[in-house]
Design a protein around this motif. Sequence first.
Motif, short mmCIF file in Angstrom:
data_model
loop_
_atom_site.label_atom_id
_atom_site.label_comp_id
_atom_site.label_asym_id
_atom_site.label_seq_id
_atom_site.Cartn_x
_atom_site.Cartn_y
_atom_site.Cartn_z
N LEU A 162 -13.89 -46.72 6.58
CA LEU A 162 -15.10 -47.51 6.25
C LEU A 162 -16.04 -47.31 7.17
O LEU A 162 -17.46 -47.30 7.00
N GLU A 164 -16.49 -45.05 9.17
CA GLU A 164 -17.27 -43.58 9.20
C GLU A 164 -18.04 -43.49 8.08
O GLU A 164 -19.34 -42.88 8.16
N GLU A 165 -17.96 -44.17 7.09
CA GLU A 165 -18.82 -44.38 5.71
C GLU A 165 -20.14 -44.87 6.18
O GLU A 165 -21.26 -44.73 5.69
#
Length: 255
Positions: A162, A164-165
């Motif tokens: 998450l 990275e997202e």
Amino acid sequence: MTGRIILITGAGSGLGAELARQVAASGDYPILAGRSRDKLETVSATIPQPHQLVELDVTNDGITRVLQDLIKTNGRIDVLINNAGLGYFQPLQNLSLQQITEMMDVNYLGIVRMTRLLLPQMLAQQSGHIINIASAAGYVATAKGTGYAASKHAVIGFTHALQEELRRQPIHVSLVNPGPIRTPFFKRADPSGEYVERLKGWILEPEQVAKQVVRLIQQPKREVFIPRAIRWGYIAMLLFPRLYHRLVAPFVNRK
């Protein structure tokens, strides 16, 4: 509201209750969420500052309506602290599939449910902070922790992905990895009391952990280990696995 609105799951006791007290004392507005209204009201009596209570079960799909009502009532949620959790410390052959499923449902899927439902609102307001309480067990698994460690491994993987997202979004995502904490958690995880007794010199107090989480709200970081020695223990296990399993594992396996 002049302070941040902070939703805390598992706030009916232990770390969640202490987080609510310290968040309120810091000038922010805690929303105490938990399954037991009675427990929430007991904690509420210890918080003189403004706060809110809400009955919420992270394993129940009914949380959709509860969270919609919270946002409508308060206008926003600034910080989500995914703290609800449970554990059963037993050898695999003594664990029922129901117990393993329950740990995964609360510890991992509970975080997924809460985050999926609140993330769109945070993206819309272009601000927010998600704090997931994992565990040292998510990095360094021990005996009698097959179900519990797996659920916390999942939390760690979910949180890292998450992060990275949302790398290019103005939303913070933090992971907290504490060692064992002296809370009612162990009444279910370790009914005999042997684990807490054997590691009594290493057990953290809820106040210690809550203090660092409140600091994390004020100064966001990607990941925090409490105590910091856990990080170095994990690195040592990766670099010197045979030495770790010969010298350290017998100690941490004393459940």
